[in-house]
Design an enzyme around this catalytic site. Structure first.
Site: not given
Ligand code: KIV
Length: 272
Positions: A52-53, A91, A121, A123, A190
């Site tokens: 989600d970056s 994500d 993924k 969090e 992280e």
């Molecule tokens: O969204 C992302 O790129 C991440 C990484 C920083 C692990 O979760």
């Protein structure tokens, strides 16, 4: 440097756990589109994270919070079309799983059905236990994410190193053990102290992938735009830049502008 040709064997969750067992480090990098995912996969990456970056590096937002489920699905579907070997994890965006476990499962199912990803993924630790369990019970592999959790940036107020205090470190260890116990196949840690990350990697049997968590873990992940140097001003301590694309792209674009203005481009061989 390994690249693949024929006989491509997909990287599965099982293979990642086997890699940890034999001490082979896991390489992981983000990708958000077809063209980059194709190059990254062909280069031999083990895991591609549709992070989600994308909110920061693709959409220009300051945080990851604005990312929607539809947007993650758009990026995920583009990436999986290009990937033959790497394990692709998508994500779950902010708001798609924190409400309740039914919503969480519905979001995860949409990701799996509409992107063909290999896993999702999420969090968080004990706070999201019910959602993680429900998703796992549907046969969807889950990668955890602890330490600095960018979706909680408004709670922290800063992107600095997490779990320096004993109480936060203890909670992180408990959460990592919990995620392993309920069935997650790997965890991203992280921006936490290297010593703590190494301890978690040693105590757990599932792979621990670090970003800003030192070398004592089972693998490393970076944001593709950061390691390729798209932004020369972004240089946190944990980042190693493997290219300087901001200069290379700027130079190429300026060269093109110059050639257009001077009528050097197109020449006789570049026309019909
Ligand atoms: O969204 C992302 O790129 C991440 C990484 C920083 C692990 O979760």
């Amino acid at each position: 440097m390994s690249t693949y040709s024929e006989n491509i064997r997909k990287v599965t969750t099982h293979r990642l756990i086997e890699m940890k067992k034999r001490g082979e480090k896991i390489s992981m990098l983000t990708a958000y589109d077809y063209s980059m995912a194709k190059l990254i996969d062909a280069a031999g990456m083990d895991v591609i994270l549709v992070g989600d970056s994308a909110s920061n590096v693709m959409a220009g937002n300051y945080t990851t919070l604005p990312m929607t489920l539809n947007q993650m699905i758009y990026h995920g579907a583009a990436v999986t079309k290009a990937v033959k070997r790497a394990h692709v994890v998508v994500d779950m965006p902010f708001g798609s799983y924190q409400g309740n476990s039914r919503e969480a499962l519905a979001s995860a199912i949409r990701i799996m059905k509409e992107t063909y990803a290999d896993s999702v993924k999420m969090e968080g630790g004990s706070e999201i236990r019910e959602s993680v369990e429900r998703i796992l019970s549907a046969g969807i592999p889950v990668m955890g994410h602890l330490g600095l959790m960018p979706q909680s940036i408004n709670k922290y107020g800063t992107y600095t190193v997490r779990a320096k205090e004993e109480s936060e470190a203890n909670k992180l260890i408990e959460d990592a053990l919990l995620l392993q116990e309920i069935g997650c196949f790997a965890i991203v840690l992280e921006k936490i102290p290297a010593e703590l990350a190494e301890r978690v990697a040693k105590e757990l049997t599932i792979p621990i992938i670090g970003i800003g968590a030192g070398g004592g873990v089972d693998g490393q992940v970076l944001v593709m735009h950061d390691m390729l140097g798209f932004d020369r001003h972004f240089s946190p301590r944990f980042l190693r830049r493997y290219a300087n694309l901001s200069d290379i792209i700027t130079e190429a674009v300026q060269h093109y502008i110059k050639d257009v203005k001077s009528q050097d481009f197109p020449n006789e061989t570049e026309q019909y």
